[in-house]
Design a protein around this motif. Structure first.
Motif, PDB file in Angstrom:
ATOM      1  N   HIS A  46       0.871  -1.178   0.000  1.00 45.32           N
ATOM      2  CA  HIS A  46       0.000   0.000   0.000  1.00 45.32           C
ATOM      3  C   HIS A  46       0.904   1.222   0.000  1.00 45.32           C
ATOM      4  O   HIS A  46       1.182   1.831   1.040  1.00 45.32           O
ATOM      5  N   TRP A  47       1.375   1.588  -1.201  1.00 43.50           N
ATOM      6  CA  TRP A  47       2.356   2.660  -1.382  1.00 43.50           C
ATOM      7  C   TRP A  47       1.984   3.442  -2.628  1.00 43.50           C
ATOM      8  O   TRP A  47       1.533   2.865  -3.615  1.00 43.50           O
ATOM      9  N   LEU A  48       2.167   4.745  -2.563  1.00 49.27           N
ATOM     10  CA  LEU A  48       1.886   5.634  -3.685  1.00 49.27           C
ATOM     11  C   LEU A  48       3.108   6.517  -3.897  1.00 49.27           C
ATOM     12  O   LEU A  48       3.626   7.091  -2.923  1.00 49.27           O
ATOM     13  N   PRO A  49       3.589   6.645  -5.152  1.00 48.23           N
ATOM     14  CA  PRO A  49       4.742   7.520  -5.370  1.00 48.23           C
ATOM     15  C   PRO A  49       4.445   8.945  -4.890  1.00 48.23           C
ATOM     16  O   PRO A  49       3.317   9.434  -5.030  1.00 48.23           O
ATOM     17  N   GLU A  50       5.453   9.582  -4.352  1.00 44.62           N
ATOM     18  CA  GLU A  50       5.306  10.934  -3.822  1.00 44.62           C
ATOM     19  C   GLU A  50       4.827  11.897  -4.912  1.00 44.62           C
ATOM     20  O   GLU A  50       5.285  11.841  -6.054  1.00 44.62           O
ATOM     21  N   GLY A  51       3.879  12.742  -4.555  1.00 51.28           N
ATOM     22  CA  GLY A  51       3.383  13.752  -5.482  1.00 51.28           C
ATOM     23  C   GLY A  51       2.143  13.342  -6.257  1.00 51.28           C
ATOM     24  O   GLY A  51       1.608  14.139  -7.031  1.00 51.28           O
ATOM     25  N   PHE A  52       1.645  12.127  -6.061  1.00 52.46           N
ATOM     26  CA  PHE A  52       0.487  11.652  -6.816  1.00 52.46           C
ATOM     27  C   PHE A  52      -0.800  11.594  -5.987  1.00 52.46           C
ATOM     28  O   PHE A  52      -1.825  11.135  -6.471  1.00 52.46           O
ATOM     29  N   GLU A  53      -0.743  12.093  -4.759  1.00 45.02           N
ATOM     30  CA  GLU A  53      -1.880  11.994  -3.844  1.00 45.02           C
ATOM     31  C   GLU A  53      -3.155  12.624  -4.413  1.00 45.02           C
ATOM     32  O   GLU A  53      -4.258  12.152  -4.161  1.00 45.02           O
ATOM     33  N   HIS A  54      -3.018  13.691  -5.191  1.00 41.06           N
ATOM     34  CA  HIS A  54      -4.180  14.437  -5.690  1.00 41.06           C
ATOM     35  C   HIS A  54      -4.383  14.269  -7.193  1.00 41.06           C
ATOM     36  O   HIS A  54      -5.084  15.057  -7.819  1.00 41.06           O
ATOM     37  N   GLU A  55      -3.781  13.240  -7.768  1.00 37.51           N
ATOM     38  CA  GLU A  55      -3.772  13.059  -9.219  1.00 37.51           C
ATOM     39  C   GLU A  55      -5.167  12.856  -9.813  1.00 37.51           C
ATOM     40  O   GLU A  55      -5.379  13.140 -10.993  1.00 37.51           O
ATOM     41  N   LEU A  56      -6.113  12.377  -9.035  1.00 40.61           N
ATOM     42  CA  LEU A  56      -7.469  12.135  -9.552  1.00 40.61           C
ATOM     43  C   LEU A  56      -8.483  13.151  -9.043  1.00 40.61           C
ATOM     44  O   LEU A  56      -9.680  13.021  -9.304  1.00 40.61           O
ATOM     45  N   ASP A  57      -8.021  14.181  -8.333  1.00 43.16           N
ATOM     46  CA  ASP A  57      -8.937  15.154  -7.730  1.00 43.16           C
ATOM     47  C   ASP A  57      -9.814  15.865  -8.752  1.00 43.16           C
ATOM     48  O   ASP A  57     -10.947  16.241  -8.457  1.00 43.16           O
ATOM     49  N   ASP A  58      -9.305  16.057  -9.975  1.00 45.53           N
ATOM     50  CA  ASP A  58     -10.062  16.795 -10.988  1.00 45.53           C
ATOM     51  C   ASP A  58     -11.040  15.916 -11.770  1.00 45.53           C
ATOM     52  O   ASP A  58     -11.735  16.403 -12.661  1.00 45.53           O
ATOM     53  N   LEU A  59     -11.118  14.628 -11.436  1.00 45.92           N
ATOM     54  CA  LEU A  59     -12.013  13.702 -12.137  1.00 45.92           C
ATOM     55  C   LEU A  59     -13.106  13.203 -11.203  1.00 45.92           C
ATOM     56  O   LEU A  59     -12.848  12.947 -10.029  1.00 45.92           O
ATOM     57  N   ALA A  60     -14.314  13.029 -11.738  1.00 42.61           N
ATOM     58  CA  ALA A  60     -15.401  12.432 -10.946  1.00 42.61           C
ATOM     59  C   ALA A  60     -15.075  10.973 -10.650  1.00 42.61           C
ATOM     60  O   ALA A  60     -15.337  10.465  -9.560  1.00 42.61           O
ATOM     61  N   SER A  61     -14.502  10.295 -11.633  1.00 41.96           N
ATOM     62  CA  SER A  61     -14.057   8.906 -11.472  1.00 41.96           C
ATOM     63  C   SER A  61     -12.933   8.683 -12.460  1.00 41.96           C
ATOM     64  O   SER A  61     -12.794   9.411 -13.441  1.00 41.96           O
ATOM     65  N   GLY A  62     -12.131   7.670 -12.207  1.00 43.99           N
ATOM     66  CA  GLY A  62     -11.035   7.388 -13.128  1.00 43.99           C
ATOM     67  C   GLY A  62      -9.943   6.564 -12.484  1.00 43.99           C
ATOM     68  O   GLY A  62     -10.018   6.216 -11.299  1.00 43.99           O
ATOM     69  N   THR A  63      -8.926   6.308 -13.276  1.00 43.17           N
ATOM     70  CA  THR A  63      -7.809   5.460 -12.856  1.00 43.17           C
ATOM     71  C   THR A  63      -6.522   6.028 -13.413  1.00 43.17           C
ATOM     72  O   THR A  63      -6.498   6.552 -14.528  1.00 43.17           O
ATOM     73  N   ILE A  64      -5.454   5.913 -12.638  1.00 37.10           N
ATOM     74  CA  ILE A  64      -4.126   6.234 -13.145  1.00 37.10           C
ATOM     75  C   ILE A  64      -3.207   5.051 -12.878  1.00 37.10           C
ATOM     76  O   ILE A  64      -3.181   4.491 -11.776  1.00 37.10           O
ATOM     77  N   VAL A  65      -2.514   4.623 -13.921  1.00 39.92           N
ATOM     78  CA  VAL A  65      -1.484   3.586 -13.834  1.00 39.92           C
ATOM     79  C   VAL A  65      -0.154   4.329 -13.837  1.00 39.92           C
ATOM     80  O   VAL A  65       0.103   5.151 -14.729  1.00 39.92           O
ATOM     81  N   ILE A  66       0.670   4.071 -12.818  1.00 36.89           N
ATOM     82  CA  ILE A  66       1.942   4.780 -12.656  1.00 36.89           C
ATOM     83  C   ILE A  66       3.081   3.772 -12.738  1.00 36.89           C
ATOM     84  O   ILE A  66       3.137   2.830 -11.957  1.00 36.89           O
ATOM     85  N   TRP A  67       3.964   3.993 -13.713  1.00 40.93           N
ATOM     86  CA  TRP A  67       5.157   3.154 -13.854  1.00 40.93           C
ATOM     87  C   TRP A  67       6.342   3.914 -13.288  1.00 40.93           C
ATOM     88  O   TRP A  67       6.737   4.954 -13.804  1.00 40.93           O
ATOM     89  N   THR A  68       6.932   3.399 -12.209  1.00 40.53           N
ATOM     90  CA  THR A  68       8.171   3.951 -11.676  1.00 40.53           C
ATOM     91  C   THR A  68       9.256   2.880 -11.815  1.00 40.53           C
ATOM     92  O   THR A  68       8.970   1.723 -12.052  1.00 40.53           O
ATOM     93  N   ASN A  69      10.497   3.299 -11.683  1.00 41.73           N
ATOM     94  CA  ASN A  69      11.643   2.400 -11.929  1.00 41.73           C
ATOM     95  C   ASN A  69      11.530   1.779 -13.333  1.00 41.73           C
ATOM     96  O   ASN A  69      11.572   0.547 -13.472  1.00 41.73           O
ATOM     97  N   PRO A  70      11.435   2.613 -14.380  1.00 41.57           N
ATOM     98  CA  PRO A  70      11.228   2.087 -15.741  1.00 41.57           C
ATOM     99  C   PRO A  70      12.523   1.569 -16.365  1.00 41.57           C
ATOM    100  O   PRO A  70      13.003   2.062 -17.384  1.00 41.57           O
ATOM    101  N   ASP A  71      13.102   0.542 -15.747  1.00 46.90           N
ATOM    102  CA  ASP A  71      14.428   0.067 -16.125  1.00 46.90           C
ATOM    103  C   ASP A  71      14.506  -0.535 -17.521  1.00 46.90           C
ATOM    104  O   ASP A  71      15.577  -0.630 -18.100  1.00 46.90           O
TER     105      ASP A  71
END
Length: 194
Positions: free
Chosen positions: A146-171
């Motif tokens: 249960h971890w979220l990359p820093e800075g993404f806490e409000h990423e969906l605030d502007d949407l009524a509903s939705g999803t974001i897929v976040i790729w970190t460590n894109p080696d």
């Protein structure tokens, strides 16, 4: 041939999590087909818009695929993150492009070591869960964090509903040791997404 399974000795053969999850990385996605697989999920979720974004930070760069589809609850995210969550023999709706319940995971793992999904259903707060290949390698268990990359806490605030897929460590897209000041690598990274 009918086998009476109730009368047969059995033995557990659960695959090792660390080895199996690394095997998912070798399924043969290009960057384009990996992104397309995630976009297919957005289409299945009735999204009207899909936004693909890249954040340049050298080896710590981030890729996001965000949509305004119907979103998922926390339990639905966990189900979507479960490998083989969908039986390919079960009847699906005409708009469901998935078949094996592996697309989100294998597409993402083919490009990055950390996959986070944050989603919200209309009228509810966002939920999120993460696959970290490094965590699985350490504990050798099929275990989300249960971890979220820093800075993404409000990423969906502007949407009524939705999803974001976040790729970190894109080696698989850019070597982890790449410095943010490397303009040549930055140009290649941008061109790959263009």
């Amino acid at each position: 041939m009918n086998i009476e399974f109730n009368n047969i000795k059995t033995a557990s053969a659960i695959p090792g999590a660390a080895a199996m999850i690394e095997t998912f990385r070798a399924i043969g996605y290009s960057l384009e087909t990996a992104v397309a697989d995630i976009v297919d999920n957005s289409i299945s979720a009735s999204a009207k818009n899909v936004w693909i974004n890249r954040i340049w930070k050298g080896g710590d760069s981030i890729i996001t695929i965000r949509d305004d589809g119907h979103g998922m609850s926390g339990d639905e995210i966990i189900q979507a993150m479960r490998p083989g969550a969908q039986n390919p023999l079960i009847e699906r709706s005409a708009t469901d492009l998935g078949r094996f319940g592996l697309g989100l995971k294998t597409a993402s793992f083919s490009q990055c070591r950390t996959l986070t999904v944050m989603s919200k259903i209309q009228g509810q707060s966002p939920e999120f869960w993460t696959w970290s290949l490094d965590h699985v390698a350490q504990c050798d268990r099929w275990e989300l964090i249960h971890w979220l990359p820093e800075g993404f806490e409000h990423e969906l605030d502007d949407l009524a509903s939705g999803t974001i897929v976040i790729w970190t460590n894109p080696d698989r897209i850019i070597p982890a040791t790449t410095k943010a000041e490397n303009d040549n690598a930055k140009r290649k990274f941008s061109e790959a997404f263009d």
